[in-house]
Design an enzyme around this catalytic site. Sequence first.
Site, PDB file in Angstrom:
ATOM      1  N   GLU A   1       0.876  -1.079   0.156  1.00  0.00           N
ATOM      2  CA  GLU A   1       0.120   0.024   0.016  1.00  0.00           C
ATOM      3  C   GLU A   1       0.816   1.144  -0.066  1.00  0.00           C
ATOM      4  O   GLU A   1       2.116   1.162   0.237  1.00  0.00           O
ATOM      5  CB  GLU A   1      -1.058   0.119   1.203  1.00  0.00           C
ATOM      6  CG  GLU A   1      -1.873  -1.257   1.223  1.00  0.00           C
ATOM      7  CD  GLU A   1      -2.845  -1.265   2.448  1.00  0.00           C
ATOM      8  OE1 GLU A   1      -3.111  -0.301   3.170  1.00  0.00           O
ATOM      9  OE2 GLU A   1      -3.375  -2.195   2.768  1.00  0.00           O
TER      10      GLU A   1
ATOM     11  N   MET B   1     -10.403  -4.327  -1.078  1.00  0.00           N
ATOM     12  CA  MET B   1     -10.336  -3.906   0.534  1.00  0.00           C
ATOM     13  C   MET B   1     -11.581  -2.593   0.834  1.00  0.00           C
ATOM     14  O   MET B   1     -11.373  -1.540   0.902  1.00  0.00           O
ATOM     15  CB  MET B   1      -8.972  -3.193   0.980  1.00  0.00           C
ATOM     16  CG  MET B   1      -7.842  -4.252   0.921  1.00  0.00           C
ATOM     17  SD  MET B   1      -6.210  -3.597   1.671  1.00  0.00           S
ATOM     18  CE  MET B   1      -5.666  -2.603   0.078  1.00  0.00           C
ATOM     19  N   THR B   2     -12.837  -3.589   0.550  1.00  0.00           N
ATOM     20  CA  THR B   2     -13.978  -2.685   0.800  1.00  0.00           C
ATOM     21  C   THR B   2     -14.534  -2.438   2.045  1.00  0.00           C
ATOM     22  O   THR B   2     -15.315  -3.184   2.580  1.00  0.00           O
ATOM     23  CB  THR B   2     -14.884  -3.303   0.032  1.00  0.00           C
ATOM     24  OG1 THR B   2     -14.947  -4.602   0.063  1.00  0.00           O
ATOM     25  CG2 THR B   2     -14.850  -2.719  -1.593  1.00  0.00           C
TER      26      THR B   2
ATOM     27  N   TRP C   1     -11.667  -9.308   6.543  1.00  0.00           N
ATOM     28  CA  TRP C   1     -10.752  -8.648   7.258  1.00  0.00           C
ATOM     29  C   TRP C   1     -11.211  -8.116   8.770  1.00  0.00           C
ATOM     30  O   TRP C   1     -11.905  -7.523   8.946  1.00  0.00           O
ATOM     31  CB  TRP C   1     -10.090  -7.419   6.799  1.00  0.00           C
ATOM     32  CG  TRP C   1      -9.139  -6.738   7.737  1.00  0.00           C
ATOM     33  CD1 TRP C   1      -9.321  -5.706   8.497  1.00  0.00           C
ATOM     34  CD2 TRP C   1      -7.621  -7.279   7.677  1.00  0.00           C
ATOM     35  NE1 TRP C   1      -8.147  -5.499   9.314  1.00  0.00           N
ATOM     36  CE2 TRP C   1      -6.938  -6.301   8.913  1.00  0.00           C
ATOM     37  CE3 TRP C   1      -6.948  -8.115   7.271  1.00  0.00           C
ATOM     38  CZ2 TRP C   1      -5.765  -6.591   9.255  1.00  0.00           C
ATOM     39  CZ3 TRP C   1      -5.468  -8.353   7.529  1.00  0.00           C
ATOM     40  CH2 TRP C   1      -5.071  -7.291   8.591  1.00  0.00           C
TER      41      TRP C   1
END
Length: 437
Positions: free
Chosen positions: A218, A281-282, A414
């Site tokens: 990231e 990565m919602t 997650w």
Amino acid sequence: MINIVIHRVAEGETIYSISAEYGISAERIIQDNRLQNPDSLVVGQTIVILFPLETYTVAEGDTLDKISEKTGVPVLTLRRNNPVLNTGLFIYPGQTLVLEYRGRKLGNIDVLGYAYTYIEDYLLAQTMPFLTYMNIFSYGITPSGGLIPADDEKIIAYAKEYGVKPILVLTSLNKYGVFSSETVSMLLADKSAQDRLIENVSSVLNSKGYYGLDVDIEFIEPQYAEEYAAFLGRLRIRLNSMGKVLFTALAPKISADQTGLLYEGHNYRLLGEASDYVFLMTYEWGYTYGPPMAVAPINNVKRVVDYALTEIPAEKIFMGIPNYGYDWSLPYISGESKAESISNVRAVQTAEAFNAEILYDITAQSPHFNYFSSNISPLVSAVNEHEVWFEDAESIRKKLELLNENNLRGGGYWNLMRQFPQNWLVLNSLFNINNDS
């Protein structure tokens, strides 16, 4: 035929009135939902109601393997249909186990879950039956292409025992546990370092028996976006030659030209081409330092999915699902306020403790509530207002239905570090989960 009802508790209802309404025993509802205080339900709390079609009564001397042989139902299915079996309790004569539930499922799905290597054994036992992949977080990187290793042997062995494929997660976390743009820039500016990293990763995947790799790098400087994709392309070629797969985690973008350090280094089209699968990565619209709001409002999640589908085939896409919520102290002050990350189970416990009614936001498709806590000390006495956003059975169903409507490869959690029993009930009721066992 309906295979699941998600009941939202109304004023005056009890577990026994709900039991009578649906014709399902209170004991089973309590057991399925793992209700810790069934005599004190919260107004607005969700209760998952499932309808057994075929059951089996445990006999003296039975084991799960013997029951599986008698009924033809795989042990893994027994564990999914009877989550109490994953809590460490023994089966006992007279116990009723569900072999099959009423209703048709939506189809098959791949499910991944992220976990740190120090995850508790009881959480592994409760979640492994519902996974296709276990993404083990994480190995870090150095600018020269070295690896910062993780103590991962136990969790790899646990995954394989359940037929779950272990995936090594590679991040740009440095030795201090912080995502480092500087490390990433140095690595992407040095092809020999990238080649060294590919060799190091390949060696670990082989020696430890990983099924594949998940790259979660990231905060990439925009000028390295194409180099990052090219690096992943070379990495994928190596992994595929070894019979292994490559996942790439993607920031939640809604357009190709979205600005910001989190987004600009992730070119969806190039990264989709370079990877076997991608993980969106919602989540984290509501986050630690931001204002109170849903962690993964469905309207925002849908915008990300809609954009991703213009760049990446649906069969490559895993949609992220959060397994946590946040508790904010009010008033929110930008730059000063810091929300507390909490489990979805604790959110309901907090609502119960402070006699708060749980509300449901239709736009975000997420539950929330406010409560007041006292802060009493010898010098000060004050009442503080809090706002909590979290996930419940209904918000999870909406996310899983969105995933299904768009024919995505699967969903990913997650993370798995906290209990959320209702999630697994909803997931299992809607889908057949792919697994190697």
